[in-house]
Scaffold this motif. Sequence first.
Motif, PDB file in Angstrom:
ATOM      1  N   LYS A 262      -8.031 -13.321  -2.803  1.00 36.74           N
ATOM      2  CA  LYS A 262      -9.374 -12.743  -2.742  1.00 36.74           C
ATOM      3  C   LYS A 262      -9.301 -11.277  -3.160  1.00 36.74           C
ATOM      4  O   LYS A 262      -8.453 -10.532  -2.689  1.00 36.74           O
ATOM      5  N   LYS A 263     -10.207 -10.880  -4.080  1.00 39.46           N
ATOM      6  CA  LYS A 263     -10.225  -9.507  -4.565  1.00 39.46           C
ATOM      7  C   LYS A 263     -11.656  -9.008  -4.661  1.00 39.46           C
ATOM      8  O   LYS A 263     -12.589  -9.797  -4.851  1.00 39.46           O
ATOM      9  N   GLU A 264     -11.829  -7.698  -4.578  1.00 40.01           N
ATOM     10  CA  GLU A 264     -13.132  -7.080  -4.765  1.00 40.01           C
ATOM     11  C   GLU A 264     -13.024  -5.955  -5.784  1.00 40.01           C
ATOM     12  O   GLU A 264     -12.043  -5.211  -5.788  1.00 40.01           O
TER      13      GLU A 264
ATOM     14  N   GLN B 112     -23.882   0.498  -5.453  1.00 41.42           N
ATOM     15  CA  GLN B 112     -24.667  -0.514  -4.749  1.00 41.42           C
ATOM     16  C   GLN B 112     -24.093  -1.928  -4.877  1.00 41.42           C
ATOM     17  O   GLN B 112     -24.508  -2.820  -4.136  1.00 41.42           O
ATOM     18  N   LEU B 113     -23.182  -2.140  -5.823  1.00 37.99           N
ATOM     19  CA  LEU B 113     -22.715  -3.493  -6.102  1.00 37.99           C
ATOM     20  C   LEU B 113     -21.194  -3.594  -6.060  1.00 37.99           C
ATOM     21  O   LEU B 113     -20.491  -2.741  -6.610  1.00 37.99           O
ATOM     22  N   THR B 114     -20.729  -4.660  -5.414  1.00 37.35           N
ATOM     23  CA  THR B 114     -19.311  -4.982  -5.393  1.00 37.35           C
ATOM     24  C   THR B 114     -19.126  -6.420  -5.859  1.00 37.35           C
ATOM     25  O   THR B 114     -19.758  -7.337  -5.327  1.00 37.35           O
TER      26      THR B 114
ATOM     27  N   ASN C 129     -18.986 -13.444  -7.742  1.00 41.01           N
ATOM     28  CA  ASN C 129     -20.399 -13.178  -7.483  1.00 41.01           C
ATOM     29  C   ASN C 129     -20.586 -11.770  -6.944  1.00 41.01           C
ATOM     30  O   ASN C 129     -19.625 -11.041  -6.711  1.00 41.01           O
ATOM     31  N   MET C 130     -21.852 -11.404  -6.778  1.00 39.98           N
ATOM     32  CA  MET C 130     -22.189 -10.049  -6.331  1.00 39.98           C
ATOM     33  C   MET C 130     -22.771 -10.039  -4.923  1.00 39.98           C
ATOM     34  O   MET C 130     -23.316  -9.019  -4.491  1.00 39.98           O
ATOM     35  N   THR C 131     -22.711 -11.163  -4.226  1.00 37.76           N
ATOM     36  CA  THR C 131     -23.305 -11.200  -2.888  1.00 37.76           C
ATOM     37  C   THR C 131     -22.213 -11.373  -1.844  1.00 37.76           C
ATOM     38  O   THR C 131     -21.605 -10.418  -1.417  1.00 37.76           O
ATOM     39  N   SER C 132     -21.957 -12.594  -1.430  1.00 37.52           N
ATOM     40  CA  SER C 132     -20.929 -12.845  -0.425  1.00 37.52           C
ATOM     41  C   SER C 132     -20.202 -14.138  -0.754  1.00 37.52           C
ATOM     42  O   SER C 132     -20.727 -14.997  -1.470  1.00 37.52           O
TER      43      SER C 132
ATOM     44  N   ASP D 169     -32.163  -9.495  -8.672  1.00 36.08           N
ATOM     45  CA  ASP D 169     -31.982  -8.091  -8.280  1.00 36.08           C
ATOM     46  C   ASP D 169     -30.622  -7.571  -8.747  1.00 36.08           C
ATOM     47  O   ASP D 169     -30.510  -6.431  -9.231  1.00 36.08           O
ATOM     48  N   ASN D 170     -29.607  -8.405  -8.611  1.00 37.45           N
ATOM     49  CA  ASN D 170     -28.260  -7.990  -9.021  1.00 37.45           C
ATOM     50  C   ASN D 170     -28.158  -7.828 -10.533  1.00 37.45           C
ATOM     51  O   ASN D 170     -27.507  -6.898 -11.024  1.00 37.45           O
TER      52      ASN D 170
END
Length: 297
Positions: free
Chosen positions: A89-91, A97-99, A121-124, A200-201
């Motif tokens: 898992k990486k971020e 505002q975005l990860t 993805n950009m949410t969770s 939105d993303n």
Amino acid sequence: MKHKSLLVLAIILLSLKSFAQNDLLERLQVLQNKTVKYYNIDNYLITSEIFNSDLNDKRLNILYRKYDIKTKDLKSKNPEIPYNHIYIKKENSVSDQLTQKNSYYFVENKDKMTVIIRFSNMTSIDQDLEKKMVNLIVENTIPKENYASLRIDSINFAGRNIKLNNSCYWTNVNTVQCPYLGEMNWSLHSDLNSAQTALDNQLLITKTKKGIKIIYDELVEVEFEGTPTKAKKVVIDFNGGTSLLLGITGNKTLTVYYVAENIRNHYLACVLSFWNNDDITSTGLPQLLNQVMKINN
């Protein structure tokens, strides 16, 4: 009586599992280009490809480098994945505002080859969805009807078949471009909130790019697939080197509509766009966009 009750419970649980998977498949679109498969569902973009060796091969380091996976990145296992595998898992920070959240699964299939599946993805992270998708991909059980043809003369747009000009082509899964006739991308979601988040993303990502200037950003009344709704209309101007490059082609401004709506019992997120020098009809939209949307004046 007890055995009968257990049997009924087992049937109910099996039916629920089957329903959940069918619901996922209704939202899933797949595009294969040579050895790589691209998947679009909810807020996820997913890719998969097969490496002709097992998980013990030292050449896996080549794959780690390809996906920018470092030695320090934590490698673990997901206990709900019933295969020999490595989970990472990486971020990555996209903006303040975005990860971007990435999950990598290196999975050994029944042929002792490694299937590499990347979720982004950009949410969770939705571990339940990831688990279901890993199983479908590794077992190769995604139905043929979920695959889009590379050569397109029509698209399945949330359950409706739309004929296209023969100049149209895919630029990504669920992203179709028709030169001078417009472009649109879309995704199907589990609920309307997920669809709106995807829009939105996309807009936030656009606003982080260099060389752009937003000159219009308002909600407008439209009719989308026959449903009265509101769309966010954004007009983008370009400056600097980007403006010079676009000036060669005659492109100056890009008009974009962002729409999230329940269409034919599908929660749909759609982004529709066209350039100032596209073939714009009397409706104010080019031909591709006319297929799905009308502007209410």
